[in-house]
Each structure stands twice: as C-alpha cells, then as structure tokens.
Scaffold this motif. Structure first.
Motif, PDB file in Angstrom:
ATOM      1  N   THR A   1       0.838  -1.208   0.000  1.00 49.27           N
ATOM      2  CA  THR A   1       0.000   0.000   0.000  1.00 49.27           C
ATOM      3  C   THR A   1       0.869   1.253   0.000  1.00 49.27           C
ATOM      4  O   THR A   1       0.565   2.255  -0.661  1.00 49.27           O
ATOM      5  CB  THR A   1      -0.955   0.008   1.213  1.00 49.27           C
TER       6      THR A   1
ATOM      7  N   GLU B   1       2.127   1.701  -3.469  1.00 44.82           N
ATOM      8  CA  GLU B   1       0.998   2.014  -4.351  1.00 44.82           C
ATOM      9  C   GLU B   1       0.573   3.475  -4.174  1.00 44.82           C
ATOM     10  O   GLU B   1       0.381   4.202  -5.150  1.00 44.82           O
ATOM     11  CB  GLU B   1      -0.156   1.069  -3.978  1.00 44.82           C
ATOM     12  N   GLN B   2       0.442   3.919  -2.924  1.00 42.26           N
ATOM     13  CA  GLN B   2      -0.044   5.283  -2.667  1.00 42.26           C
ATOM     14  C   GLN B   2       0.954   6.352  -3.092  1.00 42.26           C
ATOM     15  O   GLN B   2       0.570   7.472  -3.399  1.00 42.26           O
ATOM     16  CB  GLN B   2      -0.415   5.439  -1.193  1.00 42.26           C
ATOM     17  N   LYS B   3       2.241   6.005  -3.112  1.00 40.72           N
ATOM     18  CA  LYS B   3       3.262   6.975  -3.539  1.00 40.72           C
ATOM     19  C   LYS B   3       3.498   6.898  -5.050  1.00 40.72           C
ATOM     20  O   LYS B   3       4.367   7.581  -5.594  1.00 40.72           O
ATOM     21  CB  LYS B   3       4.592   6.711  -2.814  1.00 40.72           C
TER      22      LYS B   3
ATOM     23  N   LEU C   1      -0.357   6.086   6.337  1.00 40.60           N
ATOM     24  CA  LEU C   1      -0.296   5.028   5.322  1.00 40.60           C
ATOM     25  C   LEU C   1      -0.462   3.645   5.949  1.00 40.60           C
ATOM     26  O   LEU C   1      -1.034   2.743   5.344  1.00 40.60           O
ATOM     27  CB  LEU C   1       1.028   5.103   4.549  1.00 40.60           C
TER      28      LEU C   1
ATOM     29  N   ALA D   1      -4.063   3.223   6.300  1.00 41.26           N
ATOM     30  CA  ALA D   1      -4.673   3.001   4.972  1.00 41.26           C
ATOM     31  C   ALA D   1      -4.474   1.543   4.565  1.00 41.26           C
ATOM     32  O   ALA D   1      -5.366   0.923   3.975  1.00 41.26           O
ATOM     33  CB  ALA D   1      -4.041   3.935   3.941  1.00 41.26           C
ATOM     34  N   SER D   2      -3.311   0.984   4.903  1.00 35.55           N
ATOM     35  CA  SER D   2      -3.023  -0.427   4.614  1.00 35.55           C
ATOM     36  C   SER D   2      -3.959  -1.329   5.400  1.00 35.55           C
ATOM     37  O   SER D   2      -4.485  -2.311   4.878  1.00 35.55           O
ATOM     38  CB  SER D   2      -1.584  -0.782   5.000  1.00 35.55           C
TER      39      SER D   2
END
Length: 348
Positions: free
Chosen positions: A202, A205-207, A286, A289-290
């Motif tokens: 995650t 992915e988010q970055k 983050l 979020a994960s």
C-alpha cells in the motif's frame, strides 16, 4: 476434564482404556500444558499478514493461556519453515500451503488455527523500471522481489507467471523481506516488480511507485486469482507435536482466536496503540490506509475452510510439477479441533 465418569459403567475396563486413549486429545483439552515454553518462528512479523499474532502477543493472550512464547522473526515464510524443520522452532506462524508442500516431500506438518482467510499478497510492477508494462509476458527476464525465495509471496508470483506461460526459471527472484528493505529495493531500482504484503504494498501504491497487477487483499480479489477461498496465515506444527501436545495446541489456538475476536471490533486507533511503533514504517496514515485494505483478509474465528484447502492444492499443483494432487491427503494438513473449541470459548 472429568466427563469420562458418565459412561464408565457401560464399558469394561479394557474397553474404557482403549476409548480413553483414542479420545485423549479431546478429554485433556483444558488440562495441564504438556509444554509451556514455546518457540514460534515467523517470516515478517511486522506485516499485516501476521497481525493476529502480534495482537495476541501484545495483549497478553498467550500468557493468559499459560504459555511463555518466544517469537523469532525471519525474512520470509520459507526461513521460518526451515526453523521448524531444523528443530529450533516448535510452531510456525506461516502460510497454510507449506503444509501441502511438505507433505509432497513426505514430511507431515499440520495447521491448527487460521489467522488469514485471504493471502493479502499484492503483485505490482515498478512504474520507474517498467513504465510501459502491459501484460505479465513483459516480466520475462525481469527481477522480481519477494519476501524470501520459497515463501508464499514467491508462490503467488509463480502462479501468476505460469498462467502467462512464464516459468519460474524465466525470471530472477530476489528476497527483499517485508518492511523497509522491500521499499528501498523497489525504489532504488534493484528489482523491476514485487510480490509482497502490507503495509509495504500500500505504501508503494499510494506513492505511485508501483502499478498493482494482481491483488488478494480482499475476498473478491482472492476469488479472482485463485478461483475459491484461499487460507493464508496459520499456526502449523509437526503432526507428531500436535498428537503429543494437545493441551498446548489448544492454548495456542485459544490465544489466536482471542486476538481475532478483539480484531473484529478494533478501530484504527486501537491498532496503532497496540502494535510496536516500528511497524508503522514512519508513516502512521499510510499504515492505517493499509489496515483498511487488508482488514477483510483477517480470519474471524480461526477455522480453516475445507474448500480453501482444495483451492490451495489446486493452485500449487498448477505450477509445481513436484506436487501430485492425487497423492496429497488434505485431511492430514489441518485440524479444526482446537479452533472449534476456541471459537466456542470466545464466541468468535
């Protein structure tokens, strides 16, 4: 437990002894622990894949069952399995499919409680190294990061590649662990793609560091990849240990199911307060979020679904010629005896 006296008059003493021997694990379920000091091996403890283990440890649920556990963390599941085979660990917190793999090599290990009802593994390609990626065929000849060679992250990559006609020998697998080392391996260009678990995937992915190409962090994604439910993290042990130490196995299952019960109602702030600070990898938002992404993958009651064991065998046999499906006795790879009692005890 003293439930034997109910039937005592109906048996001859010889028959009673025979029945007692057969029912021993059941009768002694809550009895004295055969072994209270337990060495647990795990591959990547800080990941969400093993969150129930961390929760049960941090909240004192092993201690509550009379267990003194020592947890050794390895780079990946294959290394944790080696610790069990080598005798330095009593229990592995690892992927269920290792029980099938080992049976194919005539070594019998058994899963006793489930922590993950979906693998929660995602595979992604580096947006920097492979900006023009289109299909799995593009991965031929590439370097793919996995937690450790032979681990479940490696197995999932093998499964996906085999569907595109790519053999394991057509790529280079690189062990990168499951935390900060995995992040830097991808960001520095040491690998072209990665099959790994959260929070690492995650975060990447988010970055915008990876493009996710396969995802088993949800039950729907797992169904799409495997064609059925796929049991993931569990406690597995040598089958002989399970037979010889039923009370200890019950205590281990109790501790995990207690943790699963807590996780059913835990909010993000509860998780943050409970896990060690180092697990957050320097980014609390983050990390949470994960957690939101993988929450569905966490088991609810510790029970291993029979259908899931068939899914695992089918998946392994599809890319590993050494696994002959017709020769594997799935009933010997797991038992729900301990999880069922723990589920009843904690109303999970």
């Amino acid at each position: 437990m003293k439930s034997m006296h109910i039937h005592r008059r109906t048996f001859t003493s010889a028959a009673l002894l025979g029945a007692a021997a057969l029912a021993a694990p059941m009768l002694r379920a809550q009895g004295k622990l055969e072994k209270s000091k337990i060495a647990i091996a795990v591959g990547g403890k800080a990941s969400f894949y093993y969150l129930p283990l961390t929760i049960s440890e941090q909240l004192g649920y092993f201690k509550a069952e009379g267990l003194d556990v020592e947890i050794s963390d390895f780079a990946g599941g294959a290394k944790a399995l080696q610790a069990l085979v080598g005798g330095s660990a009593d229990v592995v917190s690892g992927a269920y499919e290792h029980t099938i793999n080992m049976q194919s090599k005539n070594q019998f290990i058994q899963a006793i409680v489930l922590m993950g009802r979906a693998p929660a593994i995602a595979m992604g390609v580096s947006t920097k190294a492979m900006p023009n990626y289109k299909t799995l065929a593009d991965l031929k000849g590439k370097k793919i990061g996995v937690s450790a060679p032979g681990s479940s992250t490696n197995m999932m990559a093998n499964l996906l590649l085999s569907r595109a006609g790519i053999k394991a020998t057509d790529v280079s697998y690189v062990g990168v662990g499951t935390s900060a080392g995995a992040l830097s391996a991808l960001r520095s260009g040491q690998i072209d793609a990665m099959s790994n678990i959260d929070p690492v995937m995650t975060m990447l992915e988010q970055k915008g560091d990876v493009k996710i190409i396969s995802d088993t962090r949800t039950l729907k994604g797992t169904q799409e990849v495997f064609g059925g439910p796929m049991p993931a993290a569990c406690f597995y042990l040598h089958s002989d240990f399970v037979k010889a130490n039923p009370n200890t196995c019950q205590a281990l299952a109790n501790a995990i199911v207690h943790g699963l019960k807590w996780l059913q109602t835990a909010g993000p702030s509860d998780i943050i307060k409970t896990v060690p600070e180092s697990y957050l990898l320097g980014d609390r938002a983050l990390y949470l979020a994960s957690f939101a992404k993988v929450r569905e993958a966490i088991a609810v009651d510790g029970m291993i679904p029979e259908e899931g064991t068939r899914t695992a065998l089918r998946a392994l046999a599809s890319f590993d010629p050494s696994i002959k499906a017709e020769k594997i006795e799935l009933g010997k790879t797991y038992t729900n005896e301990f999880a069922r009692r723990a589920k009843d005890k904690f109303k999970a």
